[in-house]
Scaffold this motif. Sequence first.
Motif, PDB file in Angstrom:
ATOM      1  N   ILE A   1      31.314  19.084  35.339  1.00  0.00           N
ATOM      2  CA  ILE A   1      32.761  18.128  34.716  1.00  0.00           C
ATOM      3  C   ILE A   1      31.999  17.003  33.329  1.00  0.00           C
ATOM      4  N   ASN A   2      30.813  16.561  33.730  1.00  0.00           N
ATOM      5  CA  ASN A   2      30.691  15.743  32.739  1.00  0.00           C
ATOM      6  C   ASN A   2      30.235  16.725  30.879  1.00  0.00           C
ATOM      7  N   MET A   3      30.017  17.210  31.466  1.00  0.00           N
ATOM      8  CA  MET A   3      29.274  18.032  30.589  1.00  0.00           C
ATOM      9  C   MET A   3      30.727  18.501  29.651  1.00  0.00           C
ATOM     10  N   ILE A   4      31.622  19.271  30.559  1.00  0.00           N
ATOM     11  CA  ILE A   4      32.604  20.157  29.941  1.00  0.00           C
ATOM     12  C   ILE A   4      33.318  19.510  29.066  1.00  0.00           C
ATOM     13  N   GLU A   5      33.681  18.251  29.870  1.00  0.00           N
ATOM     14  CA  GLU A   5      34.603  16.948  29.281  1.00  0.00           C
ATOM     15  C   GLU A   5      33.951  16.534  28.074  1.00  0.00           C
ATOM     16  N   THR A   6      32.734  17.004  27.563  1.00  0.00           N
ATOM     17  CA  THR A   6      32.070  15.918  26.527  1.00  0.00           C
ATOM     18  C   THR A   6      32.143  17.074  25.841  1.00  0.00           C
ATOM     19  N   ILE A   7      32.049  17.796  26.209  1.00  0.00           N
ATOM     20  CA  ILE A   7      31.406  19.301  24.882  1.00  0.00           C
ATOM     21  C   ILE A   7      33.302  19.645  24.489  1.00  0.00           C
ATOM     22  N   ASN A   8      34.104  19.943  25.488  1.00  0.00           N
ATOM     23  CA  ASN A   8      34.842  20.514  25.275  1.00  0.00           C
ATOM     24  C   ASN A   8      36.575  19.431  25.296  1.00  0.00           C
ATOM     25  N   GLY A   9      35.676  18.638  24.809  1.00  0.00           N
ATOM     26  CA  GLY A   9      36.743  17.153  24.677  1.00  0.00           C
ATOM     27  C   GLY A   9      38.070  16.687  25.942  1.00  0.00           C
ATOM     28  N   ALA A  10      38.362  15.444  26.106  1.00  0.00           N
ATOM     29  CA  ALA A  10      39.038  15.261  27.368  1.00  0.00           C
ATOM     30  C   ALA A  10      40.452  16.546  27.583  1.00  0.00           C
ATOM     31  N   ASP A  11      41.100  16.898  26.082  1.00  0.00           N
ATOM     32  CA  ASP A  11      42.156  17.334  26.260  1.00  0.00           C
ATOM     33  C   ASP A  11      41.361  18.573  26.181  1.00  0.00           C
ATOM     34  N   GLY A  12      40.453  19.283  26.008  1.00  0.00           N
ATOM     35  CA  GLY A  12      40.263  20.859  25.949  1.00  0.00           C
ATOM     36  C   GLY A  12      39.983  21.569  24.611  1.00  0.00           C
ATOM     37  N   ALA A  13      40.542  21.188  23.628  1.00  0.00           N
ATOM     38  CA  ALA A  13      40.529  21.222  22.099  1.00  0.00           C
ATOM     39  C   ALA A  13      38.971  21.486  21.342  1.00  0.00           C
ATOM     40  N   GLY A  14      37.422  20.798  21.878  1.00  0.00           N
ATOM     41  CA  GLY A  14      36.828  20.494  21.404  1.00  0.00           C
ATOM     42  C   GLY A  14      36.401  19.737  20.770  1.00  0.00           C
ATOM     43  N   THR A  15      35.250  19.090  21.053  1.00  0.00           N
ATOM     44  CA  THR A  15      34.573  17.826  20.201  1.00  0.00           C
ATOM     45  C   THR A  15      34.353  18.300  18.843  1.00  0.00           C
ATOM     46  N   LEU A  16      34.932  17.705  17.753  1.00  0.00           N
ATOM     47  CA  LEU A  16      34.080  17.584  16.659  1.00  0.00           C
ATOM     48  C   LEU A  16      32.635  18.174  16.097  1.00  0.00           C
ATOM     49  N   TYR A  17      31.635  18.908  16.137  1.00  0.00           N
ATOM     50  CA  TYR A  17      30.739  19.076  15.908  1.00  0.00           C
ATOM     51  C   TYR A  17      29.475  17.954  15.460  1.00  0.00           C
ATOM     52  N   ALA A  18      30.718  16.861  14.236  1.00  0.00           N
ATOM     53  CA  ALA A  18      29.521  16.513  13.235  1.00  0.00           C
ATOM     54  C   ALA A  18      29.590  15.037  14.087  1.00  0.00           C
ATOM     55  N   GLU A  19      30.674  14.726  15.241  1.00  0.00           N
ATOM     56  CA  GLU A  19      30.782  13.770  16.082  1.00  0.00           C
ATOM     57  C   GLU A  19      30.421  14.028  17.476  1.00  0.00           C
ATOM     58  N   ARG A  20      29.167  14.598  17.214  1.00  0.00           N
ATOM     59  CA  ARG A  20      28.654  15.089  19.197  1.00  0.00           C
ATOM     60  C   ARG A  20      27.860  14.031  19.787  1.00  0.00           C
ATOM     61  N   PRO A  21      28.389  14.282  21.035  1.00  0.00           N
ATOM     62  CA  PRO A  21      27.130  13.319  21.979  1.00  0.00           C
ATOM     63  C   PRO A  21      25.962  12.980  21.525  1.00  0.00           C
ATOM     64  N   GLU A  22      25.203  12.047  21.645  1.00  0.00           N
ATOM     65  CA  GLU A  22      24.063  11.839  21.574  1.00  0.00           C
ATOM     66  C   GLU A  22      23.047  12.857  22.445  1.00  0.00           C
ATOM     67  N   TRP A  23      23.574  13.167  24.083  1.00  0.00           N
ATOM     68  CA  TRP A  23      22.716  13.743  24.476  1.00  0.00           C
ATOM     69  C   TRP A  23      22.471  15.329  24.100  1.00  0.00           C
ATOM     70  N   VAL A  24      23.843  15.521  23.257  1.00  0.00           N
ATOM     71  CA  VAL A  24      23.331  17.019  22.422  1.00  0.00           C
ATOM     72  C   VAL A  24      22.492  16.759  21.737  1.00  0.00           C
ATOM     73  N   ARG A  25      22.668  16.044  20.897  1.00  0.00           N
ATOM     74  CA  ARG A  25      21.737  15.446  19.859  1.00  0.00           C
ATOM     75  C   ARG A  25      20.414  15.820  19.916  1.00  0.00           C
TER      76      ARG A  25
END
Lengths: 566, 88
Positions: free
Chosen positions: A303-327
């Motif tokens: 759940i956490n992974m999908i929500e942080t990657i796809n965003g809470a709205d499911g439209a996708g998180t901006l790569y430039a603003e990717r969360p710390e763990w992805v970096r």
Amino acid sequence: MSTQLLIYIFVLSSFALYIGIAIWARAGSTKDFYVASGGVHPIPNGMATAADWMSAASFISMAGLISFLGYDGSVYLMGWTGGYVLLALCLAPYLRKFGKFTVPDFIGDRYYSQTARTVAVVCAIFVSFTYVAGQMRGVGVVFSRFLEVDVNMGVIIGMGIVFVYAVLGGMKGITYTQVAQYCVMIFAYIVPAIFISLLITGNPIPQIGFGGTTTEGIAVLDKLDGLNQDLGFAAYTDGTKSMIDIFFITAALMVGTAGLPHVIVRFFTVPNVTDARKSAGWALFFIALLYTTAPAVGGFARINMIETINGADGAGTLYAERPEWVRNWETTGLISHNDTNGDGRMFYSGDDRNEMTIDRDIMVLANPEIADLPGWVIALVAAGGLAAALSTAAGLLLVISTSISHDLLKRNLMPNITDKQELIAARIAAAVAIGIAGYLGINPPGFVAQVVAFAFGLAASSFFPAIILGIFHKRMNKEGAVAGMIVGIVFTASYIIFFKFINPAANTPDNWFFGISPEGIGTLGMLLNFAVALVVFKFTKPAPEEVQEVVESIRYPKGVGEASAH
Amino acid sequence: MAFESKEHAKQYWRKNLKLMGWLLAVWFIVSYGFGILLVDVLNNISLGGFKLGFWFAQQGSIFTFLVLIIVYIVGMNRIDREFNVQDD
């Protein structure tokens, strides 16, 4: 304090603890070295068994696997715990009463045959080496992410630590270090699980939170089913494997667990039969703590992974603003983003919208970062992953060194060596085995990871039937047992080698026997082993009287005493 | 052997096998039965937020395994004492 500093402190102090224990519990005799003098209380022995059993695969990989497989992941949960019922009821008490040091010891003496002993030694060494290489690799991965050293350097440091306490302490040192490692490991597993369960469901107990509702008021599992289906995956609670395959894989893992030499040998270290039974119960209790938490961790992490990657709205998180763990994990190459639609956003799904490559093995280690937990929790998880890998590696190395110094040298090639010489041989064998395991960890042959999963099938189709028949079929003879072991392991190994290495293109359900995948074929191999053994037995002489008397005596607990020296 | 007679030893072994047989039957029914073969049927029933079949496959079977081993330990200790072959 920075997270990095905390990680160093946690990892280094756990290492200091292990080495301190090893120095305190040095082995003085072969009996100390092989079975800790058979004097370990059932509760610490249960903890040590649990640490021995729960490897880097259980700690690091399993919850991640489940989070990607959903219901299909149940094969690991049931398979790797159900085997303990077989161990406790059908094996442990009788093998303890038999009172020898190793599994090949039992096979060789029960079937009054050096051939049987040799077949068993070869199987034990093969199974243990494939396993241990995987552990060393796990150590390397943890080091490279958390301690920012090279993977190879990580493997070498890991080898050094195991060397100190396995070579010095033997089974005695290993047992007490494993107790400490179990405590580190379970604490490291449960603490983040509690945090995340609280965050998602408001309930601190992950096993209950998993069946609870999220803060939005939807049941956790319904939410997972919904997310999966929206993104083009099978529903989380359904899975995709066929029923027969699930059945056979679960059985192969269960029976394989009960046939693994490094698990069985742990029941030789308690004082008597009653304690062997109790110890199996404690072992499963300590294992169940982690194994019932794992599916919850897998579900929450998804759940956490999908929500942080796809965003809470499911439209996708901006790569430039990717969360710390992805970096953080991008630098290890275990997660990557390929912006196929060029919108600058990340998107994870099971269809052609997918832009992410995510390695399943990072889920547990990245979980606290994904959930944004405090630095000390991340440090704890790093120490826990290392404890899991080191404890299993040490147990396996002991099986290898015992197989060589005891089964091969003392019982086979050089029966006249003294206890002291045997102990030196055991230490040299352990040192050489560590070197080889480290080499395999640094230069993993492409097939290691795959072979580890098959070690279970091989153990199931070779050892298990021979041990069961040895206890419950008094007149079973060497001809039957040897024929069964050879047919079982050759059939299983050929099936696996054919589909995995010779003709991987044909590895699809249409080509499998009855739809059974190579992972589950060990179950069929085991059934063949039993069948061949019983048929050959029908046409040959039953076991001699004196062997039948020995079998009779292991069925009754009285008069066990200590593990008998030879 | 601490048994009074061969007959006693046989009885002990029969009782041991009977206990083992019952427990293994439960072991099989709960894991392979509830968790795999009947999973779709049981999934129609819900237990809190769990579908029952899924719960057995990922949680319930493990709890059951633990209970089975505990029953075995208690049962065997009782049989050992009955035949006076318990460890001291």
